[in-house]
Design a protein around this motif. Structure first.
Motif, PDB file in Angstrom:
ATOM      1  N   GLY A  89       0.821  -1.213   0.000  1.00  0.00           N
ATOM      2  CA  GLY A  89       0.000   0.000   0.000  1.00  0.00           C
ATOM      3  C   GLY A  89       0.853   1.259   0.000  1.00  0.00           C
ATOM      4  N   GLU A  90       1.922   1.251   0.789  1.00  0.00           N
ATOM      5  CA  GLU A  90       2.836   2.399   0.810  1.00  0.00           C
ATOM      6  C   GLU A  90       3.530   2.573  -0.538  1.00  0.00           C
ATOM      7  N   ASP A  91       3.896   1.465  -1.170  1.00  0.00           N
ATOM      8  CA  ASP A  91       4.518   1.534  -2.497  1.00  0.00           C
ATOM      9  C   ASP A  91       3.554   2.134  -3.517  1.00  0.00           C
ATOM     10  N   ILE A  92       2.294   1.753  -3.436  1.00  0.00           N
ATOM     11  CA  ILE A  92       1.285   2.296  -4.348  1.00  0.00           C
ATOM     12  C   ILE A  92       1.106   3.791  -4.103  1.00  0.00           C
ATOM     13  N   ARG A  93       1.049   4.174  -2.827  1.00  0.00           N
ATOM     14  CA  ARG A  93       0.926   5.593  -2.486  1.00  0.00           C
ATOM     15  C   ARG A  93       2.124   6.379  -3.033  1.00  0.00           C
ATOM     16  N   THR A  94       3.317   5.850  -2.855  1.00  0.00           N
ATOM     17  CA  THR A  94       4.523   6.520  -3.345  1.00  0.00           C
ATOM     18  C   THR A  94       4.505   6.643  -4.871  1.00  0.00           C
ATOM     19  N   LEU A 104      -6.688   8.939  -9.470  1.00  0.00           N
ATOM     20  CA  LEU A 104      -6.383   7.511  -9.552  1.00  0.00           C
ATOM     21  C   LEU A 104      -7.672   6.694  -9.476  1.00  0.00           C
ATOM     22  N   ALA A 105      -8.558   7.066  -8.581  1.00  0.00           N
ATOM     23  CA  ALA A 105      -9.835   6.358  -8.465  1.00  0.00           C
ATOM     24  C   ALA A 105     -10.604   6.418  -9.784  1.00  0.00           C
ATOM     25  N   ALA A 106     -10.606   7.582 -10.433  1.00  0.00           N
ATOM     26  CA  ALA A 106     -11.305   7.724 -11.719  1.00  0.00           C
ATOM     27  C   ALA A 106     -10.656   6.842 -12.785  1.00  0.00           C
ATOM     28  N   ARG A 107      -9.326   6.794 -12.816  1.00  0.00           N
ATOM     29  CA  ARG A 107      -8.626   5.957 -13.795  1.00  0.00           C
ATOM     30  C   ARG A 107      -8.891   4.476 -13.563  1.00  0.00           C
ATOM     31  N   MET A 108      -9.040   4.102 -12.302  1.00  0.00           N
ATOM     32  CA  MET A 108      -9.278   2.699 -11.958  1.00  0.00           C
ATOM     33  C   MET A 108     -10.751   2.317 -12.046  1.00  0.00           C
ATOM     34  N   GLY A 109     -11.640   3.308 -12.041  1.00  0.00           N
ATOM     35  CA  GLY A 109     -13.072   3.025 -12.052  1.00  0.00           C
ATOM     36  C   GLY A 109     -13.595   2.584 -10.698  1.00  0.00           C
ATOM     37  N   VAL A 110     -12.993   3.128  -9.619  1.00  0.00           N
ATOM     38  CA  VAL A 110     -13.403   2.779  -8.260  1.00  0.00           C
ATOM     39  C   VAL A 110     -13.662   4.050  -7.463  1.00  0.00           C
ATOM     40  N   ALA A 111     -14.131   3.895  -6.247  1.00  0.00           N
ATOM     41  CA  ALA A 111     -14.363   5.034  -5.361  1.00  0.00           C
ATOM     42  C   ALA A 111     -13.038   5.457  -4.722  1.00  0.00           C
ATOM     43  N   VAL A 112     -12.977   6.710  -4.296  1.00  0.00           N
ATOM     44  CA  VAL A 112     -11.788   7.236  -3.624  1.00  0.00           C
ATOM     45  C   VAL A 112     -11.496   6.427  -2.361  1.00  0.00           C
ATOM     46  N   THR A 113     -12.530   5.985  -1.669  1.00  0.00           N
ATOM     47  CA  THR A 113     -12.308   5.192  -0.452  1.00  0.00           C
ATOM     48  C   THR A 113     -11.591   3.871  -0.771  1.00  0.00           C
ATOM     49  N   THR A 114     -11.810   3.338  -1.964  1.00  0.00           N
ATOM     50  CA  THR A 114     -11.114   2.114  -2.369  1.00  0.00           C
ATOM     51  C   THR A 114      -9.622   2.383  -2.529  1.00  0.00           C
ATOM     52  N   VAL A 115      -9.275   3.515  -3.125  1.00  0.00           N
ATOM     53  CA  VAL A 115      -7.863   3.891  -3.257  1.00  0.00           C
ATOM     54  C   VAL A 115      -7.259   4.081  -1.872  1.00  0.00           C
ATOM     55  N   GLN A 116      -7.984   4.708  -0.978  1.00  0.00           N
ATOM     56  CA  GLN A 116      -7.488   4.920   0.385  1.00  0.00           C
ATOM     57  C   GLN A 116      -7.256   3.580   1.090  1.00  0.00           C
ATOM     58  N   ARG A 117      -8.191   2.652   0.941  1.00  0.00           N
ATOM     59  CA  ARG A 117      -8.045   1.321   1.537  1.00  0.00           C
ATOM     60  C   ARG A 117      -6.852   0.581   0.944  1.00  0.00           C
ATOM     61  N   MET A 118      -6.660   0.704  -0.381  1.00  0.00           N
ATOM     62  CA  MET A 118      -5.557   0.045  -1.049  1.00  0.00           C
ATOM     63  C   MET A 118      -4.221   0.595  -0.535  1.00  0.00           C
ATOM     64  N   GLU A 119      -4.133   1.902  -0.410  1.00  0.00           N
ATOM     65  CA  GLU A 119      -2.909   2.528   0.073  1.00  0.00           C
ATOM     66  C   GLU A 119      -2.647   2.222   1.549  1.00  0.00           C
TER      67      GLU A 119
END
Length: 122
Positions: free
Chosen positions: A17-22, A34-49
């Motif tokens: 997750g830290e690597d993805i954030r970096t 990033l969420a828009a490019r992935m087609g997911v919600a912002v909370t999903t990006v936050q959870r992933m990171e």
């Protein structure tokens, strides 16, 4: 699911997750973009990171696609680097190989190989 995860797996997911954030920050991409490019919600990006173990592998694949690195998925456990799998294959080799009779070859009595000047090709 999360209660069965070992501390080593949890640490590696947090590190991923830290690597993805970096990677996102180096590219100057916001979580919203990033969420828009992935087609997911912002909370999903936050959870992933954050290294949330409940996210699907598809979410990770979409993040890699957004970063232009989706081909990295094939390097996670390639067959040629799977030492245990290769060892198992070697242990399961037959002890001996017997010559088949002409009827069981299925090649009209011909051997299943071709002789060339360079040698034998199968």
């Amino acid at each position: 699911m999360n209660e069965n995860m070992t501390p080593a797996v949890r640490r590696r997911l947090r590190a991923l997750g830290e690597d993805i954030r970096t990677a996102r920050r180096k590219r100057r991409i916001t979580q919203v973009d990033l969420a828009a490019r992935m087609g997911v919600a912002v909370t999903t990006v936050q959870r992933m990171e954050a290294g949330d173990p409940g996210l699907s592998i598809g979410t990770l694949a979409m993040a890699l696609l957004a970063f232009g690195n989706v081909e990295r998925l094939s390097s996670i456990l390639p067959e040629e680097s799977d030492d245990i799998g290769l060892w198992i294959d070697r242990e399961n080799l037959p002890q001996r190989v017997r010559k088949r009779n002409a009827e069981s070859r299925g090649h009209g009595g011909q051997p299943p190989y071709v002789r060339t000047r360079e040698g034998v090709a199968f």
